[in-house]
Design a protein around this motif. Structure first.
Motif, mmCIF file in Angstrom:
data_model
loop_
_atom_site.group_PDB
_atom_site.id
_atom_site.type_symbol
_atom_site.label_atom_id
_atom_site.label_comp_id
_atom_site.label_asym_id
_atom_site.label_seq_id
_atom_site.Cartn_x
_atom_site.Cartn_y
_atom_site.Cartn_z
ATOM 1 N N ILE A 135 0.839 -1.199 0.000
ATOM 2 C CA ILE A 135 0.000 0.000 0.000
ATOM 3 C C ILE A 135 0.873 1.248 0.000
ATOM 4 O O ILE A 135 1.858 1.327 0.732
ATOM 5 C CB ILE A 135 -0.926 0.016 1.226
ATOM 6 C CG1 ILE A 135 -1.763 -1.271 1.278
ATOM 7 C CG2 ILE A 135 -1.824 1.242 1.221
ATOM 8 C CD1 ILE A 135 -2.508 -1.464 2.585
ATOM 9 N N GLU A 136 0.511 2.197 -0.815
ATOM 10 C CA GLU A 136 1.205 3.487 -0.847
ATOM 11 C C GLU A 136 0.341 4.554 -0.195
ATOM 12 O O GLU A 136 -0.854 4.677 -0.502
ATOM 13 C CB GLU A 136 1.521 3.893 -2.287
ATOM 14 C CG GLU A 136 2.258 5.223 -2.391
ATOM 15 C CD GLU A 136 2.456 5.687 -3.830
ATOM 16 O OE1 GLU A 136 2.722 6.895 -4.020
ATOM 17 O OE2 GLU A 136 2.355 4.869 -4.760
ATOM 18 N N GLY A 137 0.929 5.326 0.700
ATOM 19 C CA GLY A 137 0.236 6.463 1.265
ATOM 20 C C GLY A 137 0.326 7.671 0.343
ATOM 21 O O GLY A 137 0.791 7.578 -0.800
ATOM 22 N N ALA A 138 -0.092 8.827 0.858
ATOM 23 C CA ALA A 138 -0.065 10.057 0.056
ATOM 24 C C ALA A 138 0.417 11.200 0.924
ATOM 25 O O ALA A 138 0.021 11.317 2.093
ATOM 26 C CB ALA A 138 -1.448 10.362 -0.503
ATOM 27 N N GLY A 139 1.283 12.048 0.353
ATOM 28 C CA GLY A 139 1.780 13.177 1.122
ATOM 29 C C GLY A 139 2.428 12.697 2.404
ATOM 30 O O GLY A 139 3.340 11.875 2.384
ATOM 31 N N SER A 140 1.933 13.173 3.535
ATOM 32 C CA SER A 140 2.430 12.779 4.847
ATOM 33 C C SER A 140 1.265 12.348 5.728
ATOM 34 O O SER A 140 0.188 12.956 5.681
ATOM 35 C CB SER A 140 3.150 13.946 5.512
ATOM 36 O OG SER A 140 3.299 13.739 6.897
ATOM 37 N N PRO A 141 1.459 11.319 6.573
ATOM 38 C CA PRO A 141 0.386 10.920 7.493
ATOM 39 C C PRO A 141 0.217 11.903 8.646
ATOM 40 O O PRO A 141 -0.730 11.780 9.424
ATOM 41 C CB PRO A 141 0.867 9.559 8.004
ATOM 42 C CG PRO A 141 2.358 9.618 7.915
ATOM 43 C CD PRO A 141 2.636 10.432 6.681
ATOM 44 N N ALA A 142 1.135 12.869 8.771
ATOM 45 C CA ALA A 142 1.081 13.829 9.870
ATOM 46 C C ALA A 142 0.452 15.158 9.452
ATOM 47 O O ALA A 142 0.674 16.180 10.110
ATOM 48 C CB ALA A 142 2.481 14.061 10.430
ATOM 49 N N GLU A 143 -0.305 15.171 8.376
ATOM 50 C CA GLU A 143 -1.024 16.384 7.978
ATOM 51 C C GLU A 143 -2.260 16.497 8.874
ATOM 52 O O GLU A 143 -3.372 16.086 8.500
ATOM 53 C CB GLU A 143 -1.368 16.321 6.492
ATOM 54 C CG GLU A 143 -0.114 16.418 5.613
ATOM 55 C CD GLU A 143 -0.362 16.076 4.153
ATOM 56 O OE1 GLU A 143 -1.435 15.504 3.859
ATOM 57 O OE2 GLU A 143 0.515 16.357 3.326
ATOM 58 N N ILE A 144 -2.055 17.030 10.076
ATOM 59 C CA ILE A 144 -3.079 16.956 11.122
ATOM 60 C C ILE A 144 -4.308 17.791 10.782
ATOM 61 O O ILE A 144 -5.379 17.579 11.359
ATOM 62 C CB ILE A 144 -2.497 17.370 12.490
ATOM 63 C CG1 ILE A 144 -1.828 18.741 12.407
ATOM 64 C CG2 ILE A 144 -1.476 16.330 12.961
ATOM 65 C CD1 ILE A 144 -1.259 19.230 13.725
#
Length: 503
Positions: A135-144
């Motif tokens: 699985i590929e994420g997008a941008g950053s997972p920390a975009e709160i």
């Protein structure tokens, strides 16, 4: 069957998620496992035609290549939501391969409630049918600011209990702060899913990293599992088709191919094979001065566009219209692909408000009408004869043939993604100014001199037969590229780490 899920997250866009996901797909496929890629939501104007429940649909190019790396048939469940930017604040929404006007008109945050059930169902179906889903994420997972409406990063990871790798681009600087800050902003239950940090695009002496990886592990409990050296020429198309001078083929330059880089340029990944042609220089062009040194034997390419009329207006504002016309008038080679073909004609007519009306560049006697329905399909076709003696070429009298002449009779395959339908301009045709239809069904047109070619067919420059006809060479196969990526991560990851993920 219930697949183990491995997810690649990034500290930023461009950190290396797409290529690492591709490499992992081939790594696990080479172990004899049944593998599928997945990205819940991709934002890109690089798209490919794949199988869907409605026949054929669109997914992001990155997931298409990841499927090939996984030795799987690309299909829409691998990228259930595709956003194709048409302006800075607006994107066309493609759900399960098909354009959704309802979702396109919906606000960003409200959209997530509608699409999550489709995303979860697609992922669950792939998990049920495979041994591994990468699985590929997008941008950053920390975009709160977006976490409450997240449908692509940690919500996906938690849904399938994915073993996550967090990759950062150390060449940009600040890599350890990026890794720590991303980890620190995640809730505790999400931090627990991160199994390793990856330093990507490293240049220099790896011993100088000490003691930072150990200090980072003491702070987070997460080990740094790979330091990946900078690799410019891995051969995989970049997520957004980006290339620079460091990726030009080595050796003396005998041919320059200049690609007009308008703001809503699309499907740039189809030009990747040109980077492997000996003696060919591939460059972006955003101003007339960058075309000033071209020879008539050099090429100008007008690529695809997600906003053809707006990009055509931008091209005119830069003065590139006159520069392209001058090159064509000297017998120089000009190729328009999809939106580029439409620009080469006399007029763009938009009765449905899809793209906008505009006068064309007038290099082909054609007119394009934008239809409400989008054409999305794979295509195999054969070139007709192409004129061999362009008018006005005095600089190369010993070689009167245009570069397109060698395509005559060549059978090629590719794909179509377009709203426009293009035909002869009626009044111009009546006056005797007729474009030559070099591909049947309105797929390809050439001017009478043979140096200006417009095609609806994407992928011409990926087709082995076309590459052989145009350049007399064979480009490296994608399979070889995928194997090279798998070998690369095999050398640089902690031994046994990749095989232990998700167990």
């Amino acid at each position: 069957m219930s697949a183990r899920c491995i997810m690649v997250l990034g500290t930023t866009s461009g950190a290396g998620k797409s290529w690492l996901t591709t490499a992992l797909c081939r790594h696990y496929a080479r172990q004899g496992l049944k593998v599928a890629p997945f990205k819940a939501q991709n934002m890109s104007n690089n798209a490919r035609v794949v199988a869907s429940s409605n026949g054929q649909g669109e997914i992001g190019s990155a997931q298409y290549f990841q499927a090939l790396a996984a030795k799987a048939e690309p299909e829409v469940r691998m990228n259930p939501l595709l956003l194709k930017p048409e302006a800075d604040t607006h994107s066309q929404v493609v759900l399960m391969g098909q354009v959704s006007d309802e979702l396109t008109a919906m606000p960003w945050r409200g959209r997530s409630l509608k699409v999550w059930p489709h995303i979860a169902a697609a992922l669950d179906a792939l998990r049920a049918e495979n041994d591994v889903v990468v699985i590929e994420g997008a941008g950053s997972p920390a975009e709160i600011n977006l976490s409450s409406s997240d449908i692509v990063n940690m919500r996906v990871a938690k849904h399938c209990n994915a073993a996550c790798l967090l990759v950062t681009d150390i060449d940009r600087g600040g890599a350890f702060a990026h890794l720590y800050g991303t980890w620190a902003l995640l809730p505790e239950d999400e931090r627990a899913l991160i199994k390793g940090f990856v330093l990507n695009k490293f240049r220099g002496d790896a011993s100088l990293l000490v003691p930072a990886p150990q200090m980072l592990q003491e702070l987070t409990g997460v080990p740094t599992v790979a330091t990946l050296p900078m690799w410019w020429q891995h051969g995989l198309p970049e997520e957004d088709g980006v290339f620079d001078d460091r990726s030009i083929s080595k050796g003396a330059v005998s041919l320059t191919v200049a690609v007009i880089a308008y703001p809503r340029i699309s499907n740039l990944d189809e030009f990747q094979p040109l980077k492997n042609i000996p003696g060919l220089k591939l460059q972006w062009v955003r101003s007339p001065s960058e075309l000033a040194g071209l020879k008539p034997t050099d090429w100008i390419i007008l690529p695809g566009s997600k906003a053809t009329s707006a990009d055509l207006a931008w091209l005119r504002a830069q003065g590139l219209d006159a520069a392209v016309a001058q090159h064509a008038g000297q017998g120089g080679a000009v190729l328009g692909v999809c939106g580029g073909l439409q620009m080469l004609g006399e007029a763009l007519i938009d009765p449905h408000g899809i793209d906008g009306n505009a006068p064309g560049l007038g290099l082909l006697p054609l007119v394009t009408v934008f239809e409400a329905d989008k054409t999305v399909r794979h295509t195999q076709t054969r070139f007709a004869s192409i004129p061999t003696s362009p008018a006005g070429v005095t600089e190369v009298p010993d070689d009167p043939a245009t570069p397109w002449t060698s395509l005559a009779g060549v059978c090629v395959s590719g794909y179509e993604i377009h709203h426009g339908q293009t035909a002869q301009h009626p009044a111009m045709a009546a006056a005797g100014n007729v474009a030559l239809e070099v591909l049947p069904g309105g797929l390809g047109w050439c001017n009478a001199q043979g140096n200006v070619l417009g095609l609806y067919l994407h992928g011409l420059l990926e087709d082995p037969a076309a590459l052989k006809a145009l350049f007399g060479v064979n480009s490296p196969t994608l399979d070889a590229v995928f194997d090279g990526l798998a070998d690369y991560i095999g050398r640089h990851f902690t031994p046994g780490l990749l095989d232990s993920l998700g167990r």
